[in-house]
Design an enzyme around this catalytic site. Structure first.
Site, PDB file in Angstrom:
ATOM      1  CG  HIS A  17      27.893  24.243  10.227  1.00 40.68           C
ATOM      2  ND1 HIS A  17      27.501  24.281   8.846  1.00 40.68           N
ATOM      3  CD2 HIS A  17      27.529  25.208  10.820  1.00 40.68           C
ATOM      4  CE1 HIS A  17      27.121  25.299   8.529  1.00 40.68           C
ATOM      5  NE2 HIS A  17      27.264  26.073   9.639  1.00 40.68           N
ATOM      6  NE  ARG A  90      31.325  31.455  11.546  1.00 40.65           N
ATOM      7  CZ  ARG A  90      30.484  31.498  10.525  1.00 40.65           C
ATOM      8  NH1 ARG A  90      30.816  30.649   9.613  1.00 40.65           N
ATOM      9  NH2 ARG A  90      29.290  32.134  10.651  1.00 40.65           N
ATOM     10  CB  SER A 128      27.084  27.662   4.300  1.00 37.94           C
ATOM     11  OG  SER A 128      27.150  26.738   5.414  1.00 37.94           O
TER      12      SER A 128
END
Ligand code: ADP
Length: 159
Positions: A17, A90, A128
């Protein structure tokens, strides 16, 4: 002035991020990171905690700020008078979801544009949720998230 919003769950913020934030901050005059309350995702960190972690790591970037919002992103954008969303991509697997979101936001407000930035190759595997899993089982998260917030994440994940 060109403003962009970077929305996400950021539960917690990762180096992937932060890489997008840093690169966006070089292209836009102002980057607003917005932590959105996601009804489909059960978070580890409370929204205020996510905001605090982001605040810690964006300090070096003078044109970046963070806010949280509970509601539709386009309503937040109306309030802040912004028209551009930036998202990180991604793998191919991100594409379908992001494609749908971008088209939906544009359908809700046709003046909204979504811009996609390719992940930095070194963070292409990073999410995450994988950080949370590694932290929960006591693994090393150095290099995955900013050093400053490693203790906060380890503490929370092992509560
Ligand atoms: P996550 O999928 O890690 O839970 P978020 O829902 O917070 O992340 O995602 C916010 C935005 O950041 C999305 O556009 C997502 O594709 C992007 N993003 C997440 N991880 C990375 C990464 N490692 N590299 C580039 N972009 C990323």
């Amino acid at each position: 002035m060109k403003k962009v919003v970077y929305p996400g769950s950021f539960d917690p913020i990762t180096n992937g991020h932060l890489d997008i934030i840093e690169r966006a901050s070089k292209i836009f005059d102002e980057v607003i990171v917005v932590v959105l309350v996601n009804v489909d995702k059960n978070g580890l960190f409370h929204i205020e905690e996510r905001v605090r972690l982001i605040e810690k790591v964006i300090k070096p970037y003078k044109n970046v700020k963070v806010e949280s919002f509970d509601g539709l992103l386009i309503n937040f954008m109306k309030e802040r008078d912004t028209k551009v969303i930036i998202k990180g991509l991604r793998a191919f697997s991100d594409f379908e979801y992001e494609f749908q979101m971008a088209l939906m936001n544009n359908k809700l407000d046709s003046s909204i544009e979504t811009i996609f930035m390719m992940t930095n190759a070194q963070y292409s595997y990073l999410s995450s949720s994988s950080v949370k899993q590694v932290a929960k089982f006591g693994g090393c998260i150095k290099g995955l998230v900013p050093d400053d917030i490693i203790p906060d994440i380890m503490r929370k994940a092992n509560k």
